[in-house]
Design an enzyme around this catalytic site. Structure first.
Site, PDB file in Angstrom:
ATOM      1  N   GLU A  42       0.836  -1.203   0.000  1.00  0.00           N
ATOM      2  CA  GLU A  42       0.000   0.000   0.000  1.00  0.00           C
ATOM      3  C   GLU A  42       0.872   1.255   0.000  1.00  0.00           C
ATOM      4  O   GLU A  42       1.725   1.425   0.880  1.00  0.00           O
ATOM      5  CB  GLU A  42      -0.905   0.028   1.236  1.00  0.00           C
ATOM      6  CG  GLU A  42      -2.004  -0.999   1.223  1.00  0.00           C
ATOM      7  CD  GLU A  42      -3.037  -0.721   0.147  1.00  0.00           C
ATOM      8  OE1 GLU A  42      -3.518   0.428   0.043  1.00  0.00           O
ATOM      9  OE2 GLU A  42      -3.360  -1.657  -0.591  1.00  0.00           O
ATOM     10  N   GLU A  83      -4.119   1.221   9.544  1.00  0.00           N
ATOM     11  CA  GLU A  83      -3.916   1.113   8.096  1.00  0.00           C
ATOM     12  C   GLU A  83      -4.229  -0.305   7.624  1.00  0.00           C
ATOM     13  O   GLU A  83      -4.817  -0.504   6.558  1.00  0.00           O
ATOM     14  CB  GLU A  83      -2.483   1.505   7.736  1.00  0.00           C
ATOM     15  CG  GLU A  83      -2.261   1.717   6.266  1.00  0.00           C
ATOM     16  CD  GLU A  83      -3.045   2.879   5.688  1.00  0.00           C
ATOM     17  OE1 GLU A  83      -3.745   2.655   4.669  1.00  0.00           O
ATOM     18  OE2 GLU A  83      -2.980   3.993   6.232  1.00  0.00           O
TER      19      GLU A  83
END
EC number: 2.7.1.107
Length: 137
Positions: A42, A83
């Site tokens: 990511e 996250e």
């Protein structure tokens, strides 16, 4: 689908193998490392990792104490966890609802907002330590 089967990403059913004892510990660690590997994919996480490294260098420059390093590390670990949860939400929404829906968009936006809150907390704490040390230290 019964409790003994799970569906893989390609839609086929595969049996779930439950480990016990020390094998369970190693299996759980393997899953965690798999999640960390996925999270590194990511872009947002990589940016947060760079920001953490910059904060640690800044802490060294201003002479932060051990408590300040530990507090920053804990805040960063929380941000990593948020996250990861946000990424999981996005993947589930994309899998369950590939078309754009208000509910899916809201779920993604809320996960993103949770991450933003932790990013702001990390930034505020880092700036507090850096400027506190510079102007009061």
């Amino acid at each position: 689908m019964d409790a003994k089967n799970t569906t893989s990403r390609n839609g086929t059913a595969a049996p779930v193998h439950k480990h016990r004892g020390i094998r369970h510990l190693f299996a759980a660690a393997s899953y965690s490392f798999g999640g960390a590997k996925r999270l590194i994919g990511e872009a947002a996480f990589r940016h947060e990792l760079i920001a953490f490294a910059v904060a640690m260098v800044a802490f060294m420059i201003v002479g932060a104490n051990l408590f300040q390093y530990v507090a920053m590390a804990i805040l960063f670990l929380l941000m990593m966890a948020f996250e990861a949860i946000n990424t999981a939400i996005e993947e589930i929404v994309d899998r369950v609802s590939p078309e754009i829906s208000e509910m899916g968009r809201n779920a993604k936006d809320l996960g993103s907002f949770a991450c933003l809150c932790l990013i702001l907390a990390n930034a505020a704490y880092a700036l507090y330590v850096i400027f506190l040390a510079r102007f009061l230290g």
